[in-house]
Design a protein around this motif. Structure first.
Motif, PDB file in Angstrom:
ATOM      1  N   LEU A 294     -11.551   5.699   1.442  1.00 30.36           N
ATOM      2  CA  LEU A 294     -10.904   7.002   1.395  1.00 30.36           C
ATOM      3  C   LEU A 294      -9.458   6.882   1.865  1.00 30.36           C
ATOM      4  O   LEU A 294      -9.193   6.326   2.933  1.00 30.36           O
ATOM      5  N   MET A 295      -8.546   7.413   1.059  1.00 30.46           N
ATOM      6  CA  MET A 295      -7.117   7.359   1.393  1.00 30.46           C
ATOM      7  C   MET A 295      -6.623   8.763   1.717  1.00 30.46           C
ATOM      8  O   MET A 295      -6.945   9.718   1.011  1.00 30.46           O
ATOM      9  N   HIS A 296      -5.836   8.857   2.777  1.00 29.02           N
ATOM     10  CA  HIS A 296      -5.307  10.147   3.213  1.00 29.02           C
ATOM     11  C   HIS A 296      -3.814  10.027   3.473  1.00 29.02           C
ATOM     12  O   HIS A 296      -3.346   9.071   4.094  1.00 29.02           O
ATOM     13  N   ASP A 297      -3.083  11.024   2.994  1.00 31.08           N
ATOM     14  CA  ASP A 297      -1.654  11.158   3.284  1.00 31.08           C
ATOM     15  C   ASP A 297      -0.844   9.957   2.777  1.00 31.08           C
ATOM     16  O   ASP A 297       0.040   9.460   3.464  1.00 31.08           O
ATOM     17  N   LEU A 298      -1.170   9.491   1.577  1.00 31.43           N
ATOM     18  CA  LEU A 298      -0.447   8.388   0.956  1.00 31.43           C
ATOM     19  C   LEU A 298       0.108   8.850  -0.375  1.00 31.43           C
ATOM     20  O   LEU A 298      -0.507   9.653  -1.078  1.00 31.43           O
ATOM     21  N   GLY A 299       1.285   8.329  -0.735  1.00 27.97           N
ATOM     22  CA  GLY A 299       1.912   8.679  -2.006  1.00 27.97           C
ATOM     23  C   GLY A 299       1.303   7.903  -3.164  1.00 27.97           C
ATOM     24  O   GLY A 299       0.575   6.925  -2.970  1.00 27.97           O
ATOM     25  N   ASN A 300       1.623   8.333  -4.375  1.00 28.34           N
ATOM     26  CA  ASN A 300       1.068   7.706  -5.577  1.00 28.34           C
ATOM     27  C   ASN A 300       1.368   6.217  -5.651  1.00 28.34           C
ATOM     28  O   ASN A 300       0.493   5.431  -6.015  1.00 28.34           O
ATOM     29  N   GLU A 301       2.583   5.819  -5.339  1.00 34.53           N
ATOM     30  CA  GLU A 301       2.941   4.396  -5.415  1.00 34.53           C
ATOM     31  C   GLU A 301       2.176   3.587  -4.372  1.00 34.53           C
ATOM     32  O   GLU A 301       1.732   2.479  -4.644  1.00 34.53           O
ATOM     33  N   GLU A 302       2.030   4.156  -3.164  1.00 32.66           N
ATOM     34  CA  GLU A 302       1.248   3.480  -2.123  1.00 32.66           C
ATOM     35  C   GLU A 302      -0.200   3.300  -2.574  1.00 32.66           C
ATOM     36  O   GLU A 302      -0.788   2.232  -2.373  1.00 32.66           O
ATOM     37  N   ILE A 303      -0.757   4.336  -3.189  1.00 28.46           N
ATOM     38  CA  ILE A 303      -2.138   4.269  -3.659  1.00 28.46           C
ATOM     39  C   ILE A 303      -2.283   3.200  -4.733  1.00 28.46           C
ATOM     40  O   ILE A 303      -3.219   2.398  -4.699  1.00 28.46           O
ATOM     41  N   LYS A 304      -1.353   3.150  -5.672  1.00 29.96           N
ATOM     42  CA  LYS A 304      -1.394   2.123  -6.727  1.00 29.96           C
ATOM     43  C   LYS A 304      -1.338   0.729  -6.117  1.00 29.96           C
ATOM     44  O   LYS A 304      -2.082  -0.164  -6.530  1.00 29.96           O
ATOM     45  N   ASP A 305      -0.455   0.531  -5.140  1.00 28.85           N
ATOM     46  CA  ASP A 305      -0.347  -0.774  -4.477  1.00 28.85           C
ATOM     47  C   ASP A 305      -1.638  -1.141  -3.755  1.00 28.85           C
ATOM     48  O   ASP A 305      -2.098  -2.282  -3.795  1.00 28.85           O
ATOM     49  N   ILE A 306      -2.226  -0.169  -3.077  1.00 28.46           N
ATOM     50  CA  ILE A 306      -3.471  -0.401  -2.345  1.00 28.46           C
ATOM     51  C   ILE A 306      -4.588  -0.800  -3.307  1.00 28.46           C
ATOM     52  O   ILE A 306      -5.331  -1.753  -3.051  1.00 28.46           O
ATOM     53  N   LEU A 307      -4.717  -0.090  -4.418  1.00 31.54           N
ATOM     54  CA  LEU A 307      -5.763  -0.403  -5.390  1.00 31.54           C
ATOM     55  C   LEU A 307      -5.575  -1.795  -5.984  1.00 31.54           C
ATOM     56  O   LEU A 307      -6.546  -2.538  -6.151  1.00 31.54           O
ATOM     57  N   ARG A 308      -4.332  -2.164  -6.279  1.00 27.11           N
ATOM     58  CA  ARG A 308      -4.054  -3.516  -6.784  1.00 27.11           C
ATOM     59  C   ARG A 308      -4.453  -4.569  -5.758  1.00 27.11           C
ATOM     60  O   ARG A 308      -5.068  -5.577  -6.081  1.00 27.11           O
ATOM     61  N   LYS A 309      -4.088  -4.314  -4.511  1.00 29.47           N
ATOM     62  CA  LYS A 309      -4.393  -5.278  -3.453  1.00 29.47           C
ATOM     63  C   LYS A 309      -5.898  -5.401  -3.235  1.00 29.47           C
ATOM     64  O   LYS A 309      -6.414  -6.504  -3.064  1.00 29.47           O
TER      65      LYS A 309
END
Length: 128
Positions: free
Chosen positions: A59-74
Motif C-alpha cells: 500500500l502506497m500513501h502520499d506519493l506522486g505518480n512518478e514515485e509510484i511508477k518508480d516504486i513499481l518498476r523497482k
C-alpha cells in the motif's frame, strides 16, 4: 509512505533497503478492524509483524505518480510477484482495513480473469 502486509521478515528488509528514502511500515494483524487513516496516523508506533495474511499487499500513501511508477518498476526488478498493489484514496482512508483487503482481493481476481481472457480464445461453455 509504504505499508506492507503478508511479507516475510527478509522480504520487508529487502523492501526497506530498496526504498531507503521512503518510510516502510508493516501493518500488524491487530489493525485489521482499524480505519485506514488511523493506521497511517499511527504508522511510526505500529508494533509487530505484518506477515499475517496469505497474500502480499503493498500500500502506497502520499506519493506522486512518478514515485509510484518508480516504486513499481523497482519491485518488479526485485522479483516480487503475486503482490497486490494499492494506493490510498480519500474513500479508502475512511474504510476499515478488513473491508479494504476484501475489496483489493476482489479487484485482483477480476483483473486476473480479464488477463486470462485476453490470453487467447475464451469459451465459457458452463455458463450457457
Amino acid at each position: 509512505m509504504i505499508f506492507l502486509i503478508g511479507f516475510s521478515e527478509e522480504e520487508v528488509r529487502l523492501v526497506r533497503d530498496a526504498f531507503g528514502n521512503v518510510p516502510v511500515y508493516e501493518i500488524p494483524a491487530e489493525c485489521r478492524g482499524w480505519v485506514l487513516s488511523e493506521i497511517i496516523e499511527k504508522a511510526g508506533s505500529l508494533k509487530g509483524s505484518g506477515n499475517w495474511h496469505g497474500r502480499k499487499f503493498f500500500l502506497m500513501h502520499d506519493l506522486g505518480n512518478e514515485e509510484i511508477k518508480d516504486i513499481l518498476r523497482k519491485m518488479k526488478s526485485l522479483g516480487f510477484r503475486e503482490v497486490i498493489y494499492a494506493t490510498t484514496t480519500p474513500n479508502s482512508l475512511t474504510m476499515r482495513l478488513d473491508d479494504l483487503i476484501e475489496e483489493w482481493l476482489e479487484e485482483d481476481e477480476y483483473f486476473r480473469r480479464l488477463r486470462n481472457m485476453k490470453k487467447g480464445p475464451y469459451l465459457n461453455v458452463g455458463s450457457v
